[in-house]
Design a protein around this motif. Structure first.
Motif, PDB file in Angstrom:
ATOM      1  N   ASP A 176       0.830  -1.208   0.000  1.00  0.00           N
ATOM      2  CA  ASP A 176       0.000   0.000   0.000  1.00  0.00           C
ATOM      3  C   ASP A 176       0.864   1.257   0.000  1.00  0.00           C
ATOM      4  N   ILE A 177       2.146   1.094   0.206  1.00  0.00           N
ATOM      5  CA  ILE A 177       3.050   2.244   0.297  1.00  0.00           C
ATOM      6  C   ILE A 177       4.178   2.119  -0.721  1.00  0.00           C
TER       7      ILE A 177
ATOM      8  N   LEU B 235      13.939  -2.396  -6.890  1.00  0.00           N
ATOM      9  CA  LEU B 235      12.569  -2.820  -7.166  1.00  0.00           C
ATOM     10  C   LEU B 235      11.933  -2.004  -8.287  1.00  0.00           C
ATOM     11  N   VAL B 236      11.037  -2.656  -9.007  1.00  0.00           N
ATOM     12  CA  VAL B 236      10.282  -1.995 -10.084  1.00  0.00           C
ATOM     13  C   VAL B 236       8.822  -1.894  -9.644  1.00  0.00           C
ATOM     14  N   ASP B 237       8.277  -0.685  -9.694  1.00  0.00           N
ATOM     15  CA  ASP B 237       6.920  -0.421  -9.219  1.00  0.00           C
ATOM     16  C   ASP B 237       5.895  -0.602 -10.346  1.00  0.00           C
ATOM     17  N   HIS B 238       4.852  -1.370 -10.065  1.00  0.00           N
ATOM     18  CA  HIS B 238       3.746  -1.537 -11.000  1.00  0.00           C
ATOM     19  C   HIS B 238       2.464  -1.160 -10.253  1.00  0.00           C
ATOM     20  N   LYS B 239       1.944   0.037 -10.481  1.00  0.00           N
ATOM     21  CA  LYS B 239       0.724   0.490  -9.807  1.00  0.00           C
ATOM     22  C   LYS B 239      -0.479  -0.113 -10.523  1.00  0.00           C
ATOM     23  N   VAL B 240      -1.357  -0.758  -9.764  1.00  0.00           N
ATOM     24  CA  VAL B 240      -2.491  -1.444 -10.382  1.00  0.00           C
ATOM     25  C   VAL B 240      -3.852  -0.922  -9.917  1.00  0.00           C
ATOM     26  N   ALA B 241      -3.881  -0.099  -8.879  1.00  0.00           N
ATOM     27  CA  ALA B 241      -5.155   0.433  -8.387  1.00  0.00           C
ATOM     28  C   ALA B 241      -4.877   1.509  -7.348  1.00  0.00           C
ATOM     29  N   VAL B 242      -5.946   2.136  -6.921  1.00  0.00           N
ATOM     30  CA  VAL B 242      -5.895   3.080  -5.800  1.00  0.00           C
ATOM     31  C   VAL B 242      -6.893   2.580  -4.769  1.00  0.00           C
ATOM     32  N   VAL B 243      -6.523   2.699  -3.499  1.00  0.00           N
ATOM     33  CA  VAL B 243      -7.445   2.290  -2.439  1.00  0.00           C
ATOM     34  C   VAL B 243      -7.683   3.457  -1.499  1.00  0.00           C
ATOM     35  N   GLY B 244      -8.961   3.730  -1.238  1.00  0.00           N
ATOM     36  CA  GLY B 244      -9.330   4.700  -0.226  1.00  0.00           C
ATOM     37  C   GLY B 244      -9.441   3.993   1.108  1.00  0.00           C
ATOM     38  N   MET B 245      -9.145   4.699   2.182  1.00  0.00           N
ATOM     39  CA  MET B 245      -9.246   4.134   3.526  1.00  0.00           C
ATOM     40  C   MET B 245     -10.039   5.090   4.397  1.00  0.00           C
TER      41      MET B 245
ATOM     42  N   ALA C  31       0.421   2.820   7.794  1.00  0.00           N
ATOM     43  CA  ALA C  31       1.343   3.887   7.385  1.00  0.00           C
ATOM     44  C   ALA C  31       0.599   4.985   6.630  1.00  0.00           C
ATOM     45  N   THR C  32      -0.309   4.589   5.754  1.00  0.00           N
ATOM     46  CA  THR C  32      -1.091   5.558   4.989  1.00  0.00           C
ATOM     47  C   THR C  32      -2.005   6.367   5.897  1.00  0.00           C
TER      48      THR C  32
ATOM     49  N   VAL D 245     -11.963  10.557  -3.505  1.00  0.00           N
ATOM     50  CA  VAL D 245     -10.554  10.129  -3.563  1.00  0.00           C
ATOM     51  C   VAL D 245      -9.929  10.587  -4.878  1.00  0.00           C
ATOM     52  N   GLU D 246     -10.644  10.400  -5.964  1.00  0.00           N
ATOM     53  CA  GLU D 246     -10.113  10.730  -7.296  1.00  0.00           C
ATOM     54  C   GLU D 246      -9.723  12.203  -7.411  1.00  0.00           C
ATOM     55  N   SER D 247     -10.407  13.070  -6.672  1.00  0.00           N
ATOM     56  CA  SER D 247     -10.110  14.507  -6.713  1.00  0.00           C
ATOM     57  C   SER D 247      -9.281  14.966  -5.514  1.00  0.00           C
ATOM     58  N   ASP D 248      -8.951  14.045  -4.617  1.00  0.00           N
ATOM     59  CA  ASP D 248      -8.179  14.311  -3.404  1.00  0.00           C
ATOM     60  C   ASP D 248      -8.957  15.131  -2.367  1.00  0.00           C
ATOM     61  N   LYS D 249     -10.277  15.188  -2.489  1.00  0.00           N
ATOM     62  CA  LYS D 249     -11.077  15.800  -1.420  1.00  0.00           C
ATOM     63  C   LYS D 249     -11.024  14.921  -0.179  1.00  0.00           C
ATOM     64  N   TRP D 250     -10.995  13.592  -0.416  1.00  0.00           N
ATOM     65  CA  TRP D 250     -10.779  12.625   0.667  1.00  0.00           C
ATOM     66  C   TRP D 250      -9.285  12.331   0.723  1.00  0.00           C
ATOM     67  N   LYS D 251      -8.668  12.592   1.857  1.00  0.00           N
ATOM     68  CA  LYS D 251      -7.205  12.616   1.947  1.00  0.00           C
ATOM     69  C   LYS D 251      -6.538  11.274   2.255  1.00  0.00           C
ATOM     70  N   ILE D 252      -7.317  10.307   2.702  1.00  0.00           N
ATOM     71  CA  ILE D 252      -6.702   9.048   3.134  1.00  0.00           C
ATOM     72  C   ILE D 252      -6.795   8.019   2.003  1.00  0.00           C
ATOM     73  N   TRP D 253      -5.764   7.946   1.190  1.00  0.00           N
ATOM     74  CA  TRP D 253      -5.739   7.004   0.079  1.00  0.00           C
ATOM     75  C   TRP D 253      -4.297   6.685  -0.301  1.00  0.00           C
ATOM     76  N   SER D 254      -4.156   5.604  -1.005  1.00  0.00           N
ATOM     77  CA  SER D 254      -2.811   5.227  -1.469  1.00  0.00           C
ATOM     78  C   SER D 254      -2.918   4.436  -2.758  1.00  0.00           C
ATOM     79  N   TYR D 255      -1.801   4.363  -3.455  1.00  0.00           N
ATOM     80  CA  TYR D 255      -1.715   3.472  -4.606  1.00  0.00           C
ATOM     81  C   TYR D 255      -1.587   2.039  -4.114  1.00  0.00           C
ATOM     82  N   GLU D 256      -2.015   1.121  -4.943  1.00  0.00           N
ATOM     83  CA  GLU D 256      -1.753  -0.289  -4.690  1.00  0.00           C
ATOM     84  C   GLU D 256      -0.638  -0.706  -5.645  1.00  0.00           C
ATOM     85  N   HIS D 257       0.502  -1.061  -5.059  1.00  0.00           N
ATOM     86  CA  HIS D 257       1.712  -1.374  -5.817  1.00  0.00           C
ATOM     87  C   HIS D 257       1.932  -2.884  -5.880  1.00  0.00           C
TER      88      HIS D 257
END
Length: 300
Positions: A98-99, A112-122, A174-175, A236-248
């Protein structure tokens, strides 16, 4: 007699040419078939890490294997810290996190090579008995640092708050702490390794509070709005909700052909436009903002 001999030779030569041509065609077909067979993905892929990402990868792996029967994929949880450390050690093929790798102490992100596959809101979640639906960001911080200890202090029921935290290796933790606590120390409380376990504890424990990935929130627990902003995909998509992360999904260096094909599938339109959304995640293609490893958010 001489004429008959010439005709026989011509016919014999023609027959020989037909035989040779047939052999050549069969050889060509065999080579093509062999080439097609060798290009089919095959191998074993072991995926370990984030429990927030685990359900999506498990479902994606199951669908992928239906069309790629020679690829065997095993998906396990364990937390983001475990995923990052094991992929760094080459104990697994893919480390889910998640980080960003840069955020985890002891991890050499350059390997390491990063492959982002989604975003998760928490979102913070509470037992419904607490009778609380909205808090300010400061109130959330005070609850998780132990300064607010009863729900009546924030307009809820006269009931002791029971904080359920995540284990220190958790990317979800951590997020959450980066967005909410901002360097303050969390109150000492029980810690759990997985989203699924936290979900069940909050549901069954009066006064309980924790935080979960959107994909684990159901109608048996109460998600908390913060400063009257609801925990939704659009926010989350507009960052109005602040608690989110990429899924790596991290690999150690360039992945092999089977792993590359699987990662490409996870980032494909088929997965991003249907499976990701259906399972409570957010497509990386829908984000209007981007975030770097230092937490800086900017417009795309």
């Amino acid at each position: 007699m001489k004429k008959k001999t010439i005709i026989s030779l011509v016919l014999g030569f023609a027959a020989l040419m037909l035989v040779l041509t047939g052999c050549a065609n069969n050889s060509s077909k065999s080579a093509t078939s062999s080439k097609s067979s060798s290009s089919e993905a095959s191998g074993k892929i072991t995926v370990v890490g984030s429990t927030a990402l685990q359900p999506l990868v498990e479902k994606g792996a199951a669908n992928f294997q239906k069309k790629n029967s020679k690829v065997n994929i095993t998906v396990q949880g364990g937390g983001s810290g475990t995923g990052l450390s094991q992929v760094q050690d080459k104990s697994v093929t893919i480390g889910n996190s998640d980080i960003f790798a840069e955020e985890k102490q002891g991890i050499d992100s350059k390997k390491l090579v990063d492959h982002k596959v989604a975003v998760v809101g928490m979102a913070p979640v509470v037992n419904k008995d607490a009778n609380v639906k909205n808090l300010t960001m400061d109130q959330v911080k005070q609850i998780f640092t132990g300064k607010i200890t009863n729900w009546k202090e924030v307009g809820g029921k006269d009931e002791t708050i029971t904080v359920v935290n995540r284990a220190k290796g958790s990317g979800t933790r951590a997020t959450f702490e980066a967005a909410v606590l901002k360097g303050s120390e969390a109150v000492k409380s029980q810690e759990q390794d997985s989203n699924g376990t936290v979900q069940k504890i909050v549901e069954s424990t009066p006064g309980a509070v924790s935080y979960l990935a959107f994909s684990y929130i159901n109608d048996k627990i109460q998600p908390i709005s913060i400063d009257n902003v609801k925990p939704t995909d659009d926010n989350v998509e507009s960052d109005k909700w602040k608690i989110w992360s990429y899924e790596h999904m991290y690999t150690n260096g360039k992945p092999d052909s089977a792993t590359t094909k699987f990662l490409d599938y996870m980032n494909s339109k088929d997965v991003q436009d249907s499976l990701v959304k259906d399972m409570g995640y957010i497509s990386i293609h829908n984000m209007k903002v981007q975030k770097d490893s230092k937490g800086t958010v900017s417009s795309k």
